[in-house]
Write a protein that holds these residues in place. Structure first.
Motif, PDB file in Angstrom:
ATOM      1  N   VAL A 283     -47.201 -20.482 -31.421  1.00  0.00           N
ATOM      2  CA  VAL A 283     -46.569 -20.140 -30.142  1.00  0.00           C
ATOM      3  C   VAL A 283     -46.053 -21.444 -29.551  1.00  0.00           C
ATOM      4  O   VAL A 283     -46.823 -22.367 -29.305  1.00  0.00           O
ATOM      5  CB  VAL A 283     -47.580 -19.478 -29.181  1.00  0.00           C
ATOM      6  CG1 VAL A 283     -46.909 -19.143 -27.844  1.00  0.00           C
ATOM      7  CG2 VAL A 283     -48.183 -18.230 -29.823  1.00  0.00           C
ATOM      8  N   CYS A 284     -44.739 -21.512 -29.378  1.00  0.00           N
ATOM      9  CA  CYS A 284     -44.094 -22.761 -28.945  1.00  0.00           C
ATOM     10  C   CYS A 284     -43.652 -22.629 -27.497  1.00  0.00           C
ATOM     11  O   CYS A 284     -43.527 -21.520 -26.971  1.00  0.00           O
ATOM     12  CB  CYS A 284     -42.890 -23.003 -29.848  1.00  0.00           C
ATOM     13  SG  CYS A 284     -41.989 -24.510 -29.499  1.00  0.00           S
ATOM     14  N   GLY A 285     -43.382 -23.750 -26.866  1.00  0.00           N
ATOM     15  CA  GLY A 285     -42.847 -23.750 -25.508  1.00  0.00           C
ATOM     16  C   GLY A 285     -41.614 -22.873 -25.379  1.00  0.00           C
ATOM     17  O   GLY A 285     -41.441 -22.171 -24.377  1.00  0.00           O
TER      18      GLY A 285
ATOM     19  N   GLY B 277     -40.730 -16.306 -32.151  1.00  0.00           N
ATOM     20  CA  GLY B 277     -41.501 -16.959 -33.205  1.00  0.00           C
ATOM     21  C   GLY B 277     -40.675 -17.694 -34.239  1.00  0.00           C
ATOM     22  O   GLY B 277     -39.917 -17.082 -34.993  1.00  0.00           O
ATOM     23  N   HIS B 278     -40.831 -19.036 -34.261  1.00  0.00           N
ATOM     24  CA  HIS B 278     -40.112 -19.818 -35.274  1.00  0.00           C
ATOM     25  C   HIS B 278     -41.053 -20.744 -36.040  1.00  0.00           C
ATOM     26  O   HIS B 278     -40.600 -21.598 -36.782  1.00  0.00           O
ATOM     27  CB  HIS B 278     -38.994 -20.627 -34.612  1.00  0.00           C
ATOM     28  CG  HIS B 278     -39.505 -21.592 -33.596  1.00  0.00           C
ATOM     29  ND1 HIS B 278     -39.600 -21.278 -32.265  1.00  0.00           N
ATOM     30  CD2 HIS B 278     -39.996 -22.838 -33.725  1.00  0.00           C
ATOM     31  CE1 HIS B 278     -40.120 -22.304 -31.618  1.00  0.00           C
ATOM     32  NE2 HIS B 278     -40.388 -23.266 -32.478  1.00  0.00           N
ATOM     33  N   GLU B 279     -42.364 -20.586 -35.849  1.00  0.00           N
ATOM     34  CA  GLU B 279     -43.321 -21.437 -36.569  1.00  0.00           C
ATOM     35  C   GLU B 279     -44.100 -20.517 -37.504  1.00  0.00           C
ATOM     36  O   GLU B 279     -45.231 -20.128 -37.230  1.00  0.00           O
ATOM     37  CB  GLU B 279     -44.220 -22.154 -35.559  1.00  0.00           C
ATOM     38  CG  GLU B 279     -43.388 -23.005 -34.595  1.00  0.00           C
ATOM     39  CD  GLU B 279     -44.192 -23.651 -33.473  1.00  0.00           C
ATOM     40  OE1 GLU B 279     -45.421 -23.463 -33.423  1.00  0.00           O
ATOM     41  OE2 GLU B 279     -43.577 -24.344 -32.651  1.00  0.00           O
ATOM     42  N   ASN B 280     -43.448 -20.138 -38.591  1.00  0.00           N
ATOM     43  CA  ASN B 280     -43.878 -18.988 -39.377  1.00  0.00           C
ATOM     44  C   ASN B 280     -44.418 -19.381 -40.743  1.00  0.00           C
ATOM     45  O   ASN B 280     -43.748 -20.079 -41.499  1.00  0.00           O
ATOM     46  CB  ASN B 280     -42.698 -18.038 -39.560  1.00  0.00           C
ATOM     47  CG  ASN B 280     -42.144 -17.546 -38.223  1.00  0.00           C
ATOM     48  OD1 ASN B 280     -42.905 -17.194 -37.329  1.00  0.00           O
ATOM     49  ND2 ASN B 280     -40.833 -17.559 -38.082  1.00  0.00           N
TER      50      ASN B 280
ATOM     51  N   VAL C 203     -46.320 -26.800 -39.562  1.00  0.00           N
ATOM     52  CA  VAL C 203     -45.330 -27.603 -40.293  1.00  0.00           C
ATOM     53  C   VAL C 203     -44.056 -27.769 -39.466  1.00  0.00           C
ATOM     54  O   VAL C 203     -43.511 -28.876 -39.369  1.00  0.00           O
ATOM     55  CB  VAL C 203     -45.015 -26.965 -41.671  1.00  0.00           C
ATOM     56  CG1 VAL C 203     -43.740 -27.540 -42.266  1.00  0.00           C
ATOM     57  CG2 VAL C 203     -46.194 -27.180 -42.628  1.00  0.00           C
ATOM     58  N   GLU C 204     -43.604 -26.694 -38.841  1.00  0.00           N
ATOM     59  CA  GLU C 204     -42.348 -26.798 -38.055  1.00  0.00           C
ATOM     60  C   GLU C 204     -42.471 -27.838 -36.934  1.00  0.00           C
ATOM     61  O   GLU C 204     -41.651 -28.747 -36.852  1.00  0.00           O
ATOM     62  CB  GLU C 204     -41.909 -25.423 -37.553  1.00  0.00           C
ATOM     63  CG  GLU C 204     -40.524 -25.431 -36.910  1.00  0.00           C
ATOM     64  CD  GLU C 204     -40.493 -25.909 -35.458  1.00  0.00           C
ATOM     65  OE1 GLU C 204     -39.564 -26.643 -35.104  1.00  0.00           O
ATOM     66  OE2 GLU C 204     -41.397 -25.567 -34.691  1.00  0.00           O
ATOM     67  N   PRO C 205     -43.480 -27.753 -36.063  1.00  0.00           N
ATOM     68  CA  PRO C 205     -43.554 -28.814 -35.038  1.00  0.00           C
ATOM     69  C   PRO C 205     -43.698 -30.228 -35.624  1.00  0.00           C
ATOM     70  O   PRO C 205     -43.091 -31.181 -35.102  1.00  0.00           O
ATOM     71  CB  PRO C 205     -44.776 -28.428 -34.187  1.00  0.00           C
ATOM     72  CG  PRO C 205     -45.390 -27.227 -34.796  1.00  0.00           C
ATOM     73  CD  PRO C 205     -44.441 -26.656 -35.790  1.00  0.00           C
TER      74      PRO C 205
HETATM   75 ZN   LIG Z   1     -41.558 -24.930 -31.941  1.00  0.00          ZN
END
Ligand SMILES: [Zn+2]
Ligand SMILES: [Zn+2]
Length: 341
Positions: free
Chosen positions: A36-38, A58-61, A143-145
């Protein structure tokens, strides 16, 4: 299968929909963990002026491949993968020069196109990256962040040896701090939250400063012997923070300043503020080409993941995620949604 849809500011639904089948060149992923991102929070709270509803956030999948469409060669069922947040055309001059994140038709997954808060979803094979099985899905969701850290420090041409100020010690500030320490920099972390600063210390910050109680410029001057810092990463990103980071005495002559925010508020910067000291102000957005090196770093335990996430929430209780977005707990850090638990 179930999917989560934000239908408007502060409104969401959990919907029952058919499980998709992958088209040619696509991979069907069963989700295992989603950060869960900002930006998910901004989307839900109605603070993203460009948001279009309804939207699956959701983009940190991170998940496992369960089926592949015709022509897919990169992955096979059973493989663990993470999904790129960047959806790009692959054909424009920017994509061809390796900068998919600034593709002429770029879309951020979970914002401009649907994301991963659903039990299954299909994506083109070139937007998934193989993750070795020894990386847990909970780690893979980060991984994404962490890719953001490699991207923005590359944009700033960090070589190692610089003295760097990181404003904001939330998830992205902590990621940038760890990336800078990997590269051999001396890092000052500034925030207004003592628990975030204590965590920054644990992640290797050489100095921490609470800007609620201490004067940042005086602190920087003292720490750098009157020179200022060589680079600044602004992950606090409040309106006016870019101007604040240009205050005489904070950046050294020739410093590089990297704002990470998307505030549309006018800043108070003059030509002289930049040119008298020959400063570089560098833009950065999402990441490009950094998933694979980040996965390698995670596999080699180069990051301290301990304390990055404060809340793991089962997908079956996803309403808790939205409750916590509206009413965050004191000192809470990142949330990660876990599936099948
Ligand atoms: Zn993010
Ligand atoms: Zn493109």
């Amino acid at each position: 299968m179930k999917e989560v849809v934000i239908t408007g500011p502060k409104q969401f639904e959990v919907r029952e929909v058919p499980k998709p089948t992958p088209a040619d060149g696509e991979v069907l992923i069963q989700m295992k963990a989603a950060g869960v991102c900002g930006s998910d929070i901004h989307l839900f709270l109605g603070e993203n002026p460009n948001a279009v509803y309804p939207r699956i956030p959701g983009h940190e999948n991170a998940g496992v491949v369960v089926e592949v469409g015709k022509g897919v060669t990169k992955v096979k069922p059973g493989d663990h993968v993470v999904v790129d947040l960047v959806v790009a055309c692959g054909k424009c001059p920017h994509c061809l020069s390796g900068r998919r994140n600034i593709c002429t038709t770029v879309k951020a997954r979970g914002a401009a196109t649907d994301g991963g808060w659903r039990e299954y979803f299909a994506v083109p094979e070139h937007e998934v990256y193989l993750v070795p099985n020894e990386i847990t899905f909970r780690e893979a969701a980060l991984v994404e962040p962490f890719a953001i850290g490699l991207h923005c420090t590359k944009r700033a041409n960090i070589q190692g040896g610089e003295t760097v100020l990181v404003l904001g010690s939330g998830t992205i500030g902590a990621v940038i701090l760890q990336t800078l320490k990997q590269k051999g920099c001396k890092v000052i972390c500034a925030d207004i939250n003592d628990s975030s600063l204590a965590r920054a210390k644990k992640y290797g910050a050489d100095a921490v400063v609470n800007t609620k109680t201490q004067n940042l410029k005086d602190f920087v001057q003292e720490f750098t012997g009157g020179i200022g810092v060589n680079a600044i990463f602004d992950s606090a990103c409040y309106p006016g923070s870019l101007t604040a980071m240009l205050e005489q005495g904070i950046p050294a002559n020739g410093a590089t300043i990297v704002p990470l925010g998307f505030s549309t508020t006018q800043e108070g910067i003059t030509q002289a503020m930049i040119n008298v000291r020959e400063l570089s102000i560098i833009g950065t957005r999402m990441s490009s080409g950094q998933f694979e090196p980040t996965i390698k770093n995670v596999a080699e335990h180069k990051y301290n993941m301990d304390g990055m996430v404060s809340h793991y929430i089962p997908f079956s209780q996803v309403e808790k995620v939205f409750e916590l977005m509206l009413h965050p707990e004191k000192d809470m850090k990142k949330m990660v949604i876990v599936f099948g638990e």
